[in-house]
Design a protein around this motif. Structure first.
Motif, PDB file in Angstrom:
ATOM      1  N   ARG A 173       0.885  -1.152   0.533  1.00 12.17           N
ATOM      2  CA  ARG A 173      -0.002  -0.339   0.137  1.00 12.17           C
ATOM      3  C   ARG A 173       0.685   1.407  -0.012  1.00 12.17           C
ATOM      4  O   ARG A 173       1.778   1.121   0.685  1.00 12.17           O
ATOM      5  CB  ARG A 173      -0.639   0.298   0.737  1.00 12.17           C
ATOM      6  CG  ARG A 173      -2.126   1.257   1.042  1.00 12.17           C
ATOM      7  CD  ARG A 173      -3.202   1.201   2.613  1.00 12.17           C
ATOM      8  NE  ARG A 173      -3.612   2.209   2.615  1.00 12.17           N
ATOM      9  CZ  ARG A 173      -4.879   1.789   2.282  1.00 12.17           C
ATOM     10  NH1 ARG A 173      -5.555   0.994   0.886  1.00 12.17           N
ATOM     11  NH2 ARG A 173      -5.831   3.025   2.562  1.00 12.17           N
ATOM     12  N   ILE A 174       0.451   2.085  -0.594  1.00 12.38           N
ATOM     13  CA  ILE A 174       1.168   3.225  -1.330  1.00 12.38           C
ATOM     14  C   ILE A 174       0.784   4.492  -1.042  1.00 12.38           C
ATOM     15  O   ILE A 174      -0.666   4.763  -1.683  1.00 12.38           O
ATOM     16  CB  ILE A 174       1.867   2.980  -2.663  1.00 12.38           C
ATOM     17  CG1 ILE A 174       3.410   1.383  -2.816  1.00 12.38           C
ATOM     18  CG2 ILE A 174       3.645   4.475  -2.946  1.00 12.38           C
ATOM     19  CD1 ILE A 174       4.058   1.398  -2.048  1.00 12.38           C
ATOM     20  N   THR A 176       0.176   7.900  -2.560  1.00 13.29           N
ATOM     21  CA  THR A 176       0.966   9.069  -3.884  1.00 13.29           C
ATOM     22  C   THR A 176       1.478  10.090  -3.897  1.00 13.29           C
ATOM     23  O   THR A 176       2.043  10.682  -4.821  1.00 13.29           O
ATOM     24  CB  THR A 176      -0.035   8.754  -5.170  1.00 13.29           C
ATOM     25  OG1 THR A 176      -1.165   9.211  -5.000  1.00 13.29           O
ATOM     26  CG2 THR A 176      -1.261   6.905  -5.503  1.00 13.29           C
ATOM     27  N   ARG A 177       1.283  10.662  -2.681  1.00 11.66           N
ATOM     28  CA  ARG A 177       1.375  12.015  -2.194  1.00 11.66           C
ATOM     29  C   ARG A 177       2.242  12.445  -2.185  1.00 11.66           C
ATOM     30  O   ARG A 177       3.387  13.305  -2.585  1.00 11.66           O
ATOM     31  CB  ARG A 177       0.117  12.143  -0.853  1.00 11.66           C
ATOM     32  CG  ARG A 177      -1.627  12.803  -1.534  1.00 11.66           C
ATOM     33  CD  ARG A 177      -2.112  13.255  -0.650  1.00 11.66           C
ATOM     34  NE  ARG A 177      -2.215  11.329   0.041  1.00 11.66           N
ATOM     35  CZ  ARG A 177      -2.847  11.731   1.193  1.00 11.66           C
ATOM     36  NH1 ARG A 177      -3.991  12.326   1.700  1.00 11.66           N
ATOM     37  NH2 ARG A 177      -2.544  10.588   2.427  1.00 11.66           N
ATOM     38  N   SER A 178       3.007  11.459  -1.210  1.00  7.70           N
ATOM     39  CA  SER A 178       3.999  10.914  -0.884  1.00  7.70           C
ATOM     40  C   SER A 178       5.308  10.247  -1.800  1.00  7.70           C
ATOM     41  O   SER A 178       6.524  10.598  -1.517  1.00  7.70           O
ATOM     42  CB  SER A 178       5.002  11.868   0.804  1.00  7.70           C
ATOM     43  OG  SER A 178       4.093  10.099   0.858  1.00  7.70           O
ATOM     44  N   GLY A 179       4.777   8.634  -2.537  1.00 11.62           N
ATOM     45  CA  GLY A 179       5.640   8.085  -2.958  1.00 11.62           C
ATOM     46  C   GLY A 179       6.447   7.328  -1.498  1.00 11.62           C
ATOM     47  O   GLY A 179       6.885   6.807  -2.242  1.00 11.62           O
ATOM     48  N   GLU A 180       5.614   6.690  -0.446  1.00 16.29           N
ATOM     49  CA  GLU A 180       6.059   6.114   0.547  1.00 16.29           C
ATOM     50  C   GLU A 180       5.097   5.315   0.338  1.00 16.29           C
ATOM     51  O   GLU A 180       4.071   5.033   1.113  1.00 16.29           O
ATOM     52  CB  GLU A 180       5.778   7.573   2.206  1.00 16.29           C
ATOM     53  CG  GLU A 180       6.933   9.046   2.231  1.00 16.29           C
ATOM     54  CD  GLU A 180       6.858   9.491   3.159  1.00 16.29           C
ATOM     55  OE1 GLU A 180       6.112   8.961   3.990  1.00 16.29           O
ATOM     56  OE2 GLU A 180       8.015   9.943   3.211  1.00 16.29           O
ATOM     57  N   TYR A 181       5.837   4.215   1.036  1.00 15.66           N
ATOM     58  CA  TYR A 181       5.497   2.979   1.187  1.00 15.66           C
ATOM     59  C   TYR A 181       4.161   3.100   2.517  1.00 15.66           C
ATOM     60  O   TYR A 181       4.983   3.851   3.955  1.00 15.66           O
ATOM     61  CB  TYR A 181       7.165   1.525   2.326  1.00 15.66           C
ATOM     62  CG  TYR A 181       6.147   1.020   2.132  1.00 15.66           C
ATOM     63  CD1 TYR A 181       6.004  -0.261   2.230  1.00 15.66           C
ATOM     64  CD2 TYR A 181       6.739   0.829   3.722  1.00 15.66           C
ATOM     65  CE1 TYR A 181       5.584  -1.020   3.019  1.00 15.66           C
ATOM     66  CE2 TYR A 181       6.080  -0.548   4.638  1.00 15.66           C
ATOM     67  CZ  TYR A 181       5.938  -1.769   4.331  1.00 15.66           C
ATOM     68  OH  TYR A 181       5.049  -2.643   4.730  1.00 15.66           O
ATOM     69  N   MET A 182       3.114   2.469   2.784  1.00 20.99           N
ATOM     70  CA  MET A 182       2.574   2.333   4.373  1.00 20.99           C
ATOM     71  C   MET A 182       2.627   1.849   4.779  1.00 20.99           C
ATOM     72  O   MET A 182       2.818   1.125   5.906  1.00 20.99           O
ATOM     73  CB  MET A 182       1.504   3.406   3.844  1.00 20.99           C
ATOM     74  CG  MET A 182       0.770   4.179   2.680  1.00 20.99           C
ATOM     75  SD  MET A 182       2.255   4.909   4.186  1.00 20.99           S
ATOM     76  CE  MET A 182       0.305   5.970   5.452  1.00 20.99           C
ATOM     77  N   SER A 183       2.092  -0.168   3.664  1.00 19.48           N
ATOM     78  CA  SER A 183       1.917  -0.703   4.557  1.00 19.48           C
ATOM     79  C   SER A 183       2.045  -2.312   3.330  1.00 19.48           C
ATOM     80  O   SER A 183       2.217  -1.885   2.055  1.00 19.48           O
ATOM     81  CB  SER A 183       1.079  -0.989   5.380  1.00 19.48           C
ATOM     82  OG  SER A 183      -0.062  -1.628   4.597  1.00 19.48           O
ATOM     83  N   ARG A 184       2.338  -3.621   3.919  1.00 17.26           N
ATOM     84  CA  ARG A 184       1.974  -5.027   2.960  1.00 17.26           C
ATOM     85  C   ARG A 184       0.198  -5.189   3.032  1.00 17.26           C
ATOM     86  O   ARG A 184      -0.097  -4.792   4.317  1.00 17.26           O
ATOM     87  CB  ARG A 184       2.955  -5.766   3.476  1.00 17.26           C
ATOM     88  CG  ARG A 184       4.269  -5.796   3.170  1.00 17.26           C
ATOM     89  CD  ARG A 184       4.932  -7.157   3.143  1.00 17.26           C
ATOM     90  NE  ARG A 184       4.900  -7.812   4.561  1.00 17.26           N
ATOM     91  CZ  ARG A 184       5.607  -8.606   4.951  1.00 17.26           C
ATOM     92  NH1 ARG A 184       6.237  -9.566   3.568  1.00 17.26           N
ATOM     93  NH2 ARG A 184       5.776  -9.046   6.465  1.00 17.26           N
ATOM     94  N   VAL A 185      -0.018  -4.910   1.913  1.00 14.67           N
ATOM     95  CA  VAL A 185      -0.657  -6.073   1.741  1.00 14.67           C
ATOM     96  C   VAL A 185      -1.835  -7.945   2.289  1.00 14.67           C
ATOM     97  O   VAL A 185      -0.738  -7.913   1.709  1.00 14.67           O
ATOM     98  CB  VAL A 185      -2.542  -5.921   0.813  1.00 14.67           C
ATOM     99  CG1 VAL A 185      -3.235  -5.639   0.625  1.00 14.67           C
ATOM    100  CG2 VAL A 185      -1.898  -4.227   0.228  1.00 14.67           C
TER     101      VAL A 185
END
Length: 185
Positions: A173-174, A176-185
């Motif tokens: 899960r990314i 898109t505003r910052s291009g950062e990784y959030m978590s695995r799905v």
């Protein structure tokens, strides 16, 4: 009509044959002289920013920007095709219109398209997307250093930094505003 004294962030207006969005503003009341509005504005049609000052009584025509959710279909190498799911109308976009969004969306994903007087000018991806990792270095067992990252290439071709435990085939899960990784799905 809107006066410069009513400017707020996000307001769109017409000036000198272009459409501008207020990015930032400040009402200035100097000790001597008349008050004025200092504003940072962005041209919606060509994306350029500029800082300018306005007399608070200056009036501008308010620009109504339409936002619609369209489905990304495919690219033929030159144009990117999106479809309106209500009318099934397909709209082609040039690379310059979609370059910031296309790295986050894949075929059949939805995107927000902004238009002015029926002419689309911007495509934005959803705030969060789920993309699969297609290439990354293997993590090492026991390497649990907090905050350590490695590069990973996603299915759309974009490369982002991810934690060491992420492997090829993981769906992430990314933001898109910052291009950062959030978590695995």
């Amino acid at each position: 009509m809107i006066s410069a004294g009513e400017f707020r962030k996000g307001i769109t207006f017409e000036m000198d044959g272009d459409i501008y969005e207020v990015v930032d503003f400040q009402h200035v009341k100097p000790g001597k002289g008349a008050a004025f509005v200092r504003a940072k504005i962005k041209s919606i049609l060509n994306g350029t920013n500029k800082e300018t000052t306005f007399n608070p009584t200056e009036r501008f025509t308010r620009a109504i920007i339409e936002t619609k959710e369209l489905q990304y279909l495919y690219t033929d190498g030159q144009l990117y095709y999106f479809m309106d799911n209500e009318t099934y109308e397909q709209m082609p976009f040039e690379h310059s219109q979609v370059e910031d969004a296309i790295m986050w969306i894949k075929e059949n994903d939805m995107a927000l398209v902004q238009s002015y007087q029926g002419k689309p000018f911007s495509v934005a991806p959803p705030n969060f997307v789920e993309l699969e990792v297609t290439e990354t270095e293997p993590g090492f067992k026991g390497d649990t250093t907090s905050g350590a990252n490695k590069p990973a290439t996603l299915e759309t071709g974009v490369t982002i930094n991810v934690p060491l435990f992420v492997e090829i085939g993981d769906v992430l899960r990314i933001d898109t505003r910052s291009g950062e990784y959030m978590s695995r799905v």
